[in-house]
Design an enzyme around this catalytic site. Structure first.
Site, mmCIF file in Angstrom:
data_model
loop_
_atom_site.group_PDB
_atom_site.id
_atom_site.type_symbol
_atom_site.label_atom_id
_atom_site.label_comp_id
_atom_site.label_asym_id
_atom_site.label_seq_id
_atom_site.Cartn_x
_atom_site.Cartn_y
_atom_site.Cartn_z
ATOM 1 N N THR A 12 31.144 -3.801 1.148
ATOM 2 C CA THR A 12 30.375 -2.948 2.048
ATOM 3 C C THR A 12 31.314 -2.324 3.084
ATOM 4 O OG1 THR A 12 29.836 -4.737 3.605
ATOM 5 C CG2 THR A 12 28.339 -4.391 1.736
ATOM 6 N N GLY A 13 30.929 -1.166 3.563
ATOM 7 C CA GLY A 13 31.797 -0.479 4.513
ATOM 8 C C GLY A 13 33.115 -0.099 3.889
ATOM 9 N N SER A 16 36.370 3.774 4.143
ATOM 10 C CA SER A 16 37.681 3.971 4.760
ATOM 11 C C SER A 16 38.193 2.631 5.264
ATOM 12 C CB SER A 16 37.589 4.972 5.924
ATOM 13 O OG SER A 16 36.775 4.457 6.969
ATOM 14 N N GLY A 17 39.395 2.638 5.778
ATOM 15 C CA GLY A 17 39.945 1.477 6.456
ATOM 16 C C GLY A 17 40.101 0.249 5.583
ATOM 17 N N TYR A 151 30.880 -6.588 20.994
ATOM 18 C CA TYR A 151 31.590 -6.607 19.710
ATOM 19 C C TYR A 151 32.149 -7.996 19.423
ATOM 20 C CZ TYR A 151 35.162 -5.738 16.198
ATOM 21 O OH TYR A 151 35.940 -5.801 15.069
#
Length: 252
Positions: A12-13, A16-17, A151
């Site tokens: 997931t996600g 990019s990165g 965060y």
């Protein structure tokens, strides 16, 4: 034979990165990889770059209906999962307590914690016994950095969920581990800078707080994720693997 030959993974996600780098690493080791992201155009570009072994599905992990659709699609394709890398997350800087807004709080917890919890929960019926679940933590969970309270709290929650799930899922032979990146040069991190011109300096400033005095490349985090996803880590569960240039252990 690669380390993940004939296996199916979900990242997931992965537009990019770190997520994209992990998907690329998994594919290089022989896996079929479902990749998700919220922005269809960026996700489709990532899938084209990754090749035929990547299957893109636009998805918002904070939306439970979206998550149901994701796993319905995987099941409809006739696949089960061997690896889940629950990586999707967001981060916002400069959220001190005295100016924190409820909407920002809910958004960050909704994606980072709620999204991770229900991604893993809904993946369980499709996960093969003996599979691997990898969560994305953060060195921020181990430090008190002003403005990063929300965060870092989400990542502290992920750390504890990983430990509990390792105990709960052990009877199925499922391993649950958390990779803990430090400063990593990703579009997401650069996006926290005041503007694009400042992004490089912002990353370098953060990296100066690590013993190695540099930021990680996403591929370096992906190597650690592969280790936790593969049989190379077959006797490791409930752990945190720090890939932070020594930040937490050397400069606690």
């Amino acid at each position: 034979m690669g380390q993940l030959t004939d296996k199916t993974a979900l990242v997931t996600g992965a537009s990019s990165g770190i997520g994209l780098a992990a998907a690329e690493r998994f594919i290089a080791e022989g896996a079929r990889v479902y990749i998700t992201g919220r922005r269809k155009d960026v996700l489709d570009t990532a899938a084209r770059d990754l090749g035929d072994q990547a299957i893109p599905i636009q998805n918002d992990v904070s939306d439970l209906d979206d998550l149901d659709g994701l796993f319905d699609r995987i099941a409809a394709d006739g696949h089960r999962l061997d690896v889940v890398f629950a990586n999707a997350g967001v981060g916002e800087a400069n959220q001190p307590l005295d100016s924190l807004k409820p909407l920002a709080f809910d958004n960050t917890f909704g994606i980072n914690v709620r999204g991770t919890v229900f991604t893993v929960q809904k993946a369980l019926p499709l996960l093969n016994d003996g599979g691997s679940i990898v969560l994305t933590g953060s060195s921020s969970a181990h430090r008190g950095t002003a403005g990063f309270g929300v965060y870092s709290a989400t990542k502290a929650a992920i750390r504890q969920f990983g430990r509990v799930w390792a105990a709960e899922l052990a009877p199925r032979g499922l391993r649950v581990n958390t990779v803990v990146p430090g400063t990593t040069d990703t579009p997401g991190l650069r996006g926290l800078a005041e503007n694009s011109e400042r992004s490089g300096g912002f990353v370098n400033e953060l990296a100066s707080g690590t013993p190695l005095r540099r930021a990680a490349d996403p591929s370096e985090i992906a190597n650690a994720v592969l280790f936790l996803a593969s049989d190379q880590s077959s006797f490791i569960t409930g752990s945190e693997l720090f890939v932070d240039g020594g930040e937490v252990q050397v400069y606690p």
